[in-house]
Design a protein around this motif. Sequence first.
Motif, PDB file in Angstrom:
ATOM      1  N   GLU B  44       3.796  -7.188  -5.842  1.00 29.83           N
ATOM      2  CA  GLU B  44       3.482  -5.867  -5.306  1.00 29.83           C
ATOM      3  C   GLU B  44       2.229  -5.296  -5.956  1.00 29.83           C
ATOM      4  N   ILE B  45       2.110  -5.482  -7.258  1.00 30.26           N
ATOM      5  CA  ILE B  45       0.926  -4.965  -7.947  1.00 30.26           C
ATOM      6  C   ILE B  45      -0.314  -5.697  -7.471  1.00 30.26           C
ATOM      7  N   ALA B  46      -0.179  -7.018  -7.286  1.00 32.69           N
ATOM      8  CA  ALA B  46      -1.329  -7.788  -6.806  1.00 32.69           C
ATOM      9  C   ALA B  46      -1.753  -7.309  -5.429  1.00 32.69           C
ATOM     10  N   ARG B  47      -0.771  -6.929  -4.602  1.00 28.12           N
ATOM     11  CA  ARG B  47      -1.077  -6.483  -3.259  1.00 28.12           C
ATOM     12  C   ARG B  47      -1.719  -5.092  -3.269  1.00 28.12           C
ATOM     13  N   ALA B  48      -1.282  -4.255  -4.211  1.00 30.16           N
ATOM     14  CA  ALA B  48      -1.803  -2.886  -4.239  1.00 30.16           C
ATOM     15  C   ALA B  48      -3.127  -2.784  -4.981  1.00 30.16           C
ATOM     16  N   ARG B  49      -3.518  -3.870  -5.651  1.00 33.47           N
ATOM     17  CA  ARG B  49      -4.733  -3.810  -6.469  1.00 33.47           C
ATOM     18  C   ARG B  49      -5.948  -3.623  -5.563  1.00 33.47           C
ATOM     19  N   VAL B  50      -6.780  -2.621  -5.901  1.00 28.63           N
ATOM     20  CA  VAL B  50      -8.004  -2.390  -5.132  1.00 28.63           C
ATOM     21  C   VAL B  50      -9.100  -3.226  -5.763  1.00 28.63           C
ATOM     22  N   PRO B  51      -9.643  -4.199  -5.038  1.00 26.10           N
ATOM     23  CA  PRO B  51     -10.657  -5.060  -5.641  1.00 26.10           C
ATOM     24  C   PRO B  51     -11.947  -4.290  -5.886  1.00 26.10           C
ATOM     25  N   GLY B  52     -12.774  -4.851  -6.747  1.00 22.71           N
ATOM     26  CA  GLY B  52     -14.035  -4.203  -7.095  1.00 22.71           C
ATOM     27  C   GLY B  52     -13.801  -3.166  -8.159  1.00 22.71           C
ATOM     28  N   GLY B  53     -14.849  -2.741  -8.807  1.00 21.70           N
ATOM     29  CA  GLY B  53     -14.725  -1.741  -9.857  1.00 21.70           C
ATOM     30  C   GLY B  53     -14.298  -2.372 -11.161  1.00 21.70           C
ATOM     31  N   ALA B  54     -14.574  -1.684 -12.237  1.00 15.87           N
ATOM     32  CA  ALA B  54     -14.320  -2.242 -13.557  1.00 15.87           C
ATOM     33  C   ALA B  54     -12.858  -2.081 -13.947  1.00 15.87           C
ATOM     34  N   ARG B  55     -12.293  -0.892 -13.696  1.00 12.26           N
ATOM     35  CA  ARG B  55     -10.931  -0.674 -14.189  1.00 12.26           C
ATOM     36  C   ARG B  55      -9.918  -0.999 -13.100  1.00 12.26           C
ATOM     37  N   LEU B  56      -8.677  -1.204 -13.540  1.00 11.79           N
ATOM     38  CA  LEU B  56      -7.601  -1.553 -12.614  1.00 11.79           C
ATOM     39  C   LEU B  56      -7.283  -0.344 -11.745  1.00 11.79           C
ATOM     40  N   ARG B  57      -7.318  -0.504 -10.424  1.00 12.01           N
ATOM     41  CA  ARG B  57      -6.943   0.594  -9.528  1.00 12.01           C
ATOM     42  C   ARG B  57      -5.909   0.072  -8.545  1.00 12.01           C
ATOM     43  N   LEU B  58      -4.858   0.860  -8.384  1.00 12.49           N
ATOM     44  CA  LEU B  58      -3.770   0.466  -7.493  1.00 12.49           C
ATOM     45  C   LEU B  58      -3.665   1.478  -6.364  1.00 12.49           C
ATOM     46  N   ASP B  59      -3.594   0.967  -5.144  1.00 10.93           N
ATOM     47  CA  ASP B  59      -3.386   1.830  -3.986  1.00 10.93           C
ATOM     48  C   ASP B  59      -1.917   1.741  -3.618  1.00 10.93           C
ATOM     49  N   ARG B  60      -1.144   2.761  -4.058  1.00  5.34           N
ATOM     50  CA  ARG B  60       0.302   2.676  -3.869  1.00  5.34           C
ATOM     51  C   ARG B  60       0.771   3.397  -2.609  1.00  5.34           C
ATOM     52  N   THR B  61      -0.132   3.758  -1.707  1.00  4.26           N
ATOM     53  CA  THR B  61       0.328   4.358  -0.455  1.00  4.26           C
ATOM     54  C   THR B  61       1.146   3.325   0.279  1.00  4.26           C
ATOM     55  N   GLN B  62       2.300   3.736   0.780  1.00  9.42           N
ATOM     56  CA  GLN B  62       3.239   2.741   1.301  1.00  9.42           C
ATOM     57  C   GLN B  62       3.002   2.491   2.778  1.00  9.42           C
ATOM     58  N   HIS B  63       1.805   2.118   3.102  1.00 15.36           N
ATOM     59  CA  HIS B  63       1.526   1.787   4.492  1.00 15.36           C
ATOM     60  C   HIS B  63       1.765   0.311   4.705  1.00 15.36           C
ATOM     61  N   ALA B  64       1.968  -0.055   5.956  1.00 16.07           N
ATOM     62  CA  ALA B  64       2.243  -1.452   6.266  1.00 16.07           C
ATOM     63  C   ALA B  64       1.081  -2.298   5.772  1.00 16.07           C
ATOM     64  N   GLY B  65       1.367  -3.345   5.086  1.00 16.62           N
ATOM     65  CA  GLY B  65       0.314  -4.218   4.576  1.00 16.62           C
ATOM     66  C   GLY B  65      -0.375  -3.637   3.360  1.00 16.62           C
ATOM     67  N   SER B  66       0.157  -2.529   2.858  1.00 21.80           N
ATOM     68  CA  SER B  66      -0.290  -1.864   1.637  1.00 21.80           C
ATOM     69  C   SER B  66      -1.703  -1.303   1.710  1.00 21.80           C
ATOM     70  N   SER B  67      -2.737  -2.083   1.942  1.00 15.67           N
ATOM     71  CA  SER B  67      -4.074  -1.494   1.950  1.00 15.67           C
ATOM     72  C   SER B  67      -4.976  -2.181   2.957  1.00 15.67           C
TER      73      SER B  67
END
Lengths: 256, 403
Positions: B44-67
């Motif tokens: 789940e964390i891997a799926r919510a991870r927003v690529p790019g950027g230096a720091r870890l960012r997670l998009d936890r909005t619960q939409h289908a397919g996560s992001s």
Amino acid sequence: MKITVLLSPGLHPLSGKPVLPRLEAQAIALGKSLGGVLSGLAAASCPDGVADALGHGLAQLDLIATTEGEDPMPLLAAALAEDGPKLVLAGRRSQGGEESGLVPYALAKALGLGVVADAVAIEPGTEPGTLSILQALPKGARRRVVARLPMVVTVHPAAPPALPYAYGAARRGTLRARRVQAAPGAPDAAPGLFEERAYRKRPKLMRGAGTGGSAAERLRAATEAGGAGGRVLTDLSPEQAARTILDHLAGLGILR
Amino acid sequence: MSRPRKDPRAERQARAVPGQRPRYDLARRPETPGGRPRHDPRVEIARARVPGGARLRLDRTQHAGSSPSVAIGAMSATPPASTTLLAAPTPRVVAEPAFLVFAVADAPDGRLTGHDRQVLGGARLLADADGGAVVLLAPPLVDDAGAAGADRLLALPSLGYAPETLAAALLAEIAARAPRHILFPESPDGGDLARRVAVSLGEPLFADVEQLSARTAIRPTGGRRREQAGAPPRLMTLGEGRVAPHLGDPHEARTIDPCEPTETTPGILRAEAVPADPATVSLADARFVVSAGNGITDFTSFKHLAAALGATPGASRVVCDAGLMPRAAQVGASGTVLDADCYFALGIAGAPQHLQGIAGCEHVVAVNTDLHAAMVERAELSIIADAQAVMPALLRLLAEGGA
């Protein structure tokens, strides 16, 4: 220029007592600002409410006595045909009766005049025999219309406010009972076609709320913020971001 | 006694691990559906991870397919893929209509307003009950009339503001095609046209309908103390927000040729539009509002931007409380509730009270540094950036475009 203001007894929004409708008081102010000979014309069963027009700046008012529920259209048309005013000012619609707003249009049709609706300002046109009328449109927009006299103009609530009621002016003004010969109006096309009953307030559709699906889905659509969200763009340079925003706004037809 | 019997031997056999000696993997999940899916936090964390950027960012909005809708870096000019992948449904065709229903639209500059779509929805109600067809009468359109529910499309002359010519054209169509119902919007121009047509036809007008179905139409009378109800008559004007727009399958919207109208001598000589001045129009009347929040510090640029965009300036409560914008500019539950077509939020996170104020706005565009702000969730286009940096770029581009 001879100007006639059409008056009608209105209903007080709270008590339901006869008053002069606000729009017709505004029509008097608009007519006075234009200059010329201003007189009032009303067809009503009693002068209550209508007579207040004398206090709002009208010097003379002709009242045609009607019976309760009689169609005033033929009487008003006959009286206007006798007077021959250049400009007829009216509110948008009567209050308390049918309220379809047809009277100004029907009068214009009967007398062969033009109609311009929703005026907020009137001034003489550059050519003789014309008027330049500022029309109110939704969302604060306006439209300047040049039209040929004689004509009927209806007044919009955004017009300048009515003159304050003055007791002395109301006492000085003359209220004349007037008799006109007119063929009786066409009888109601199909009496009893519509059921008359007490008004029931009905909710309007919520703008932006979903209209399809089950009640639970509509509730969710109405209460949740925006559903699935839209396009989200990260890590754009300010130039790219600005370009994207302007393209989007232009695509919506917002930017001209 | 309808529960299926368990067969322990078969269950044990299903978990058998192939090999030399008998081994059973009893921890393995059965293949049968049912049973609650197990959470795998790492996936789940891997799926919510927003690529790019230096720091870890997670998009936890619960939409289908996560992001799926978060596009990074590159400009994605196409709309989200989900809308393009849907196959266009075949339009419904009413080849031999039993009768016609006319829907007259204002359609200023060729776009159907929400009110026009409601009129089309009302016309569909009347037509669908008895096998009729809806004819949309409007100036030449850029919008898709078929999706709005029109079976036929009849272009009215577009000569600027000429209600008398328009009424004459409508009267010619009504005489030639004899529609069963004619529906107008109860808008300034639509209501004016309806009354002109009604007196020319000499027919009564059922004005400002509040409820419409195929069997009944209801309108208020007597200062909203009484109401009239009956079978829908021929001429009606429909109040705004009374009938839902058509949401079903699109219709064919076949173009039909207009009749030759009778000559008229118009009393209206000419007309010119005077657009509302966005700087002075009240927020409640504004059609495009650009609003500043806590992410804006340079209010001189902000005012220049509002003027350059032709928008009315607004602000959030925080900014008004700080005295940086006048109280009259406050948008939200304790300020002004907007009725704008478009809302452009700069540096506004979107408190619930603020979102109440923009609930009626059709389009929302947001610039914000916080990916998880409620305003980003509400907006149809969100830029995750510093609004203070985007403002000069916008001003520069607008100046180039205007030059």
